[in-house]
Design an enzyme around this catalytic site. Sequence first.
Site, PDB file in Angstrom:
ATOM      1  CB  THR A   1      -0.966  -0.040   1.395  1.00  0.00           C
ATOM      2  OG1 THR A   1      -0.213   0.229   2.288  1.00  0.00           O
ATOM      3  CG2 THR A   1      -1.733  -1.092   1.292  1.00  0.00           C
ATOM      4  NE  ARG A   2      -0.393   7.240  -2.066  1.00  0.00           N
ATOM      5  CZ  ARG A   2      -1.427   7.767  -1.275  1.00  0.00           C
ATOM      6  NH1 ARG A   2      -2.798   7.150  -1.214  1.00  0.00           N
ATOM      7  NH2 ARG A   2      -1.324   8.857  -0.839  1.00  0.00           N
ATOM      8  CE  LYS A   3      -3.331   1.865   5.242  1.00  0.00           C
ATOM      9  NZ  LYS A   3      -4.208   0.876   6.086  1.00  0.00           N
ATOM     10  CB  THR A   4       5.714   3.898   2.438  1.00  0.00           C
ATOM     11  OG1 THR A   4       5.176   5.271   1.861  1.00  0.00           O
ATOM     12  CG2 THR A   4       5.180   2.690   1.409  1.00  0.00           C
TER      13      THR A   4
ATOM     14  CB  THR B   1       5.277  -0.727   4.787  1.00  0.00           C
ATOM     15  OG1 THR B   1       3.869  -0.229   4.645  1.00  0.00           O
ATOM     16  CG2 THR B   1       5.669  -0.990   3.598  1.00  0.00           C
TER      17      THR B   1
END
Length: 394
Positions: A232-235, A368
């Site tokens: 995901t974009r949960k970086t 992440t």
Amino acid sequence: MSSRKPKVIAYGFKHFRVENNKRVAVCKICGKQINDVISTTSNFVRHLKSHKESFTEYQNTTSIHIDPLQPGTFQLEHQQIKDDPYSPISMSQPQLDLSHSIPPHAITRLVRDWLAEDTPNFDPAGVCVGSQDVEATLFCKSPCSILAGIPFFTAVFTELGCTVEWMYQEGADLGPGAVTPTAVVRGPARCVLLGERPALNCLARASGIATRCSKLQYITSKAGWQGQVAGTRKTTPGFRLVEKYAMLVGGVSMHRQDLSGMVMLKDNHVWASGSITQAVMDARAVCGFSSKIEVECGSREEGSEAAAAGADIVMLDNFKPEELCVAARLLKEKFPFLLIEASGGVTPSSLLEYLSPHVDIISLGCITQGCPIVDFSLKVHKTVFEPFYGESKS
């Protein structure tokens, strides 16, 4: 005849012979000829790993030999491992050099930012060690980890005028040992120590993500699921390039890179637009034919509206596993070419519950968020220095 008990026989190898002073075997599964299988285990083990279903029991292979009681049959001495659903699949021989996906200027920019953050002005400790050449060994202290982040680790030391010699390739399973030598760094002492912490931080994080991704891939492949696990974009802010790259090394899909990539219309977009249909129409007017549109949906009815409006992908968000399977099946029956993604609350322990032949993608924020790191350390080899002042005693 000897009373020695035969050891566990390796899967499907036959036709052992010697050709031009090389030992040769033929894989019974695919018919491929394997050279030098006795002089080194790497070719043998690497090929077995390509048959992932067959290799499960032999991930910790230590040596191979021929049983004299059963000529022509290869055998393994190995440490039997338990049937752990989270055991990683080694990606030690990726077909593509994934480092080529990273623009050189992007690595240089990141490395210089990391070094500037860690040493913004003076390095007083550098006076203690000076610029004499030293060697330092990189050790992995987390058993059964997947190595990821080589391009970034190497770039840190290259920027400082040092060199790195790797003992493993990107994506390798570093094995069950408590401490595994992984690389050797050479260069001026103060430069090796300047790069130590930024390089270790990057490698630890990237390898942790790759290891978790590999375990997730193992779960789905063992279950026979044909879809894709995705990130995901949960970086971490400023660290997305490394974390997305680590997903690739671990064998999962990176999903979209950023907001400029695939269009994802989440609940807030829909509420601000007035309806799913309106949001899809507005997005299509901007992105044209070149981008896919995905819509986050909280019910099967919303998914049907999104698909009818022209969405390419429907994300069924926060569905219970049993509800997900039903909704996905009904949507696929009505829209056969629709891609369906499941997301929300999926964890490594619950992943199996979400697998369905009607679900194409399962995305997990835990790839992440909250992902354990792999423990690495860098140890400079001890050196005996001659005194540089005063008279030495005879």
